[in-house]
Scaffold this motif. Structure first.
Motif, short mmCIF file in Angstrom:
data_model
loop_
_atom_site.label_atom_id
_atom_site.label_comp_id
_atom_site.label_asym_id
_atom_site.label_seq_id
_atom_site.Cartn_x
_atom_site.Cartn_y
_atom_site.Cartn_z
N ALA A 103 5.80 -1.53 -10.26
CA ALA A 103 6.87 -2.47 -10.62
C ALA A 103 7.01 -3.56 -9.57
O ALA A 103 7.22 -4.73 -9.89
CB ALA A 103 8.19 -1.71 -10.78
N GLN A 154 6.42 -7.72 -10.04
CA GLN A 154 7.37 -8.76 -9.65
C GLN A 154 6.73 -9.74 -8.67
O GLN A 154 6.98 -10.94 -8.73
CB GLN A 154 8.61 -8.11 -9.04
CG GLN A 154 9.44 -7.35 -10.07
CD GLN A 154 10.64 -6.69 -9.44
OE1 GLN A 154 10.51 -5.92 -8.50
NE2 GLN A 154 11.81 -6.99 -9.95
N MET A 207 5.57 0.58 -17.70
CA MET A 207 5.97 -0.70 -17.12
C MET A 207 6.23 -1.73 -18.22
O MET A 207 7.19 -2.50 -18.17
CB MET A 207 4.89 -1.22 -16.18
CG MET A 207 4.68 -0.42 -14.91
SD MET A 207 6.11 -0.41 -13.80
CE MET A 207 6.69 1.29 -14.06
#
Length: 454
Positions: free
Chosen positions: A98, A102, A125
């Motif tokens: 994750a 980002q 995800m």
């Protein structure tokens, strides 16, 4: 009336290779609804870009989200008796993935096409992003590696590793071990059940693995089964494959994406173009493990031979019109997931191979969007396309290195017309979505967190 944003005085890189100056781009309801040289609509929220460049968000076409340094580097520690994807508990690997997603988004990457994951992380995800649990790129989910007993990925110590069988098929970390058509078909179906949109196989070594001439990690009959079963269920197949003969075998059975292709030749290029196959060469890693990164060439060394061959053949593949997409084993040695690292690969193609910057950017935008299963993603700036855009403070066609430093040079990142990052005229209520109460976001690297807080 839906909120309307007009970006005026913009330079445009359209994703297909064309640059336009002094344009206005109008965005409404998440879509590009107008492009021109005239005035903006009177009801629009007008933002003067003052010559900054609008371009489609980029694609990373080869991705392993859990290859992240958490203490020991996970990728490099997945050797010598430890299976890749078992170095840490699944929850830790999920947080790593994750965070990497980002980081990619804050680097201007709005689309990711995975090249395998451990523990079914991609589908999870993808679901978390679609539910709004955190902001991340559009993600096309890949399977674990579908591999066979005793191949390059079967690297555990057999006397210490307990089989974890499901319906007779071992499933460990990032690998599913299956033998023969019946097991292979079942393994592919199970991976699709778990969310995979692409199935990954590893027919040869090379590209970081030892390359044994004539080695096959999967028989032709097994590869045919993978492709047939995946295509029957609407999934595609990608292959880590390096020798010319094995590339041709993969193309002959219908593999959709060729990863690495260290030993490709003119016959491989001709066949890929004819079949509409996509090539993901991953040449940053190839450079780092060869003399291209440092040192002198060593005669016969696999990595050096591959680097020399790819430098010649990739230019020929580009000239032949092959659909080439960037993407690499980020998280592996020397290229940890970090802000701007994805642009390092783009510079290899420009500086080492001699591909024009506009063509490299086309690979990363228009070509990359063709790999996704999500028709919302946008690889070109055209009316009716989704507004997945980035705004660069400068001209990346003239200076591709701008993308190495997104913290400084990316002034805006937009997904579906919503600003994820906005340094243009401050945060505006009409453009910035207020995070929902309780919204979850894994810890970002310090640089990305600073950008998100602006």
């Amino acid at each position: 009336m839906a909120a309307t944003t007009a970006l005026i005085n913009a330079n445009i890189f359209d994703g297909k290779g064309q640059s336009l100056a002094g344009r206005t781009v109008v965005i409404e309801d998440g879509l590009i609804c107008g492009i021109g040289a005239g005035d903006a609509p009177s009801h629009a929220d007008i933002i003067d870009l003052q010559g900054r460049t609008i371009m489609p968000g980029m694609t990373v076409g080869h991705w392993h989200g859990e290859f992240v340094d958490i203490g020991p580097p996970l990728f490099s520690s997945g050797r010598g008796g430890v299976f890749v994807g078992t170095e840490e508990p699944p929850a830790i690997l999920a947080l790593a993935a994750a965070t990497a997603l980002q980081t990619a988004l804050m680097s201007g990457v709005t689309r990711i096409v995975s090249a395998s994951c451990s523990n079914d992380l991609d589908g999870q995800m993808q679901s978390a992003i679609q539910r709004g649990m955190f902001d991340g790129p559009h993600l096309t989910a890949c399977s674990r590696h579908i591999v066979t007993t005793g191949d390059y990925e079967d690297r555990g110590h057999w006397w210490t590793t307990h089989d974890r069988a499901y319906d007779g098929i071992r499933r460990i970390g990032g690998n599913v071990f299956a033998d023969g058509p019946d097991q292979i078909a079942k393994a592919v179906r199970q991976e699709i059940l778990r969310g995979a949109q692409i199935i990954k196989i590893i027919p040869t070594g090379g590209h970081g693995f030892e390359m044994v001439p004539g080695y096959r990690g999967m028989s032709r009959n097994e590869m045919e089964t993978v492709v047939r079963t995946a295509h029957e269920r609407g999934a595609r197949v990608r292959a880590h494959v390096t020798s010319a003969s094995a590339i041709l075998d993969c193309l002959d059975v219908g593999v959709d994406i060729i990863d690495h292709a260290d030993g490709m030749d003119d016959a491989c290029i001709e066949a890929m173009v004819k079949k509409g196959t996509t090539l993901v060469p991953s040449m940053l890693f190839a450079k780092l493990v060869s003399y291209g990164g440092v040192g002198e060439p060593r005669p016969g060394r696999d990595a050096d031979v591959a680097w020399d061959n790819l430098k010649v053949m990739l230019a020929r593949a580009s000239a032949a019109g092959l659909n080439i997409v960037p993407g690499d084993d980020f998280g592996a040695q020397g290229m940890a997931h970090s802000l701007g690292v994805y642009a390092r690969e783009l510079l290899v193609y420009k500086d080492d191979i001699g591909i024009a910057a506009k063509d490299v950017l086309r690979w990363a935008t228009f070509n990359g969007a063709r790999l996704t299963f999500d028709d919302r993603t946008n690889g070109s700036i055209e009316e009716g396309k989704v507004a997945d855009l980035i705004v660069v403070n400068g001209d990346p066609v003239a200076n591709l290195a701008l993308l190495l430093n997104p913290e400084q040079n990316l002034d805006a990142i937009m997904l579906g017309g919503r600003f994820i990052k906005d340094r243009l005229t401050g945060k505006r209520a009409s453009s910035i979505e207020t995070p929902r109460e309780g919204r979850f976001a894994p810890a970002l690297p310090k640089q990305a967190a600073a950008i998100a807080a602006e």
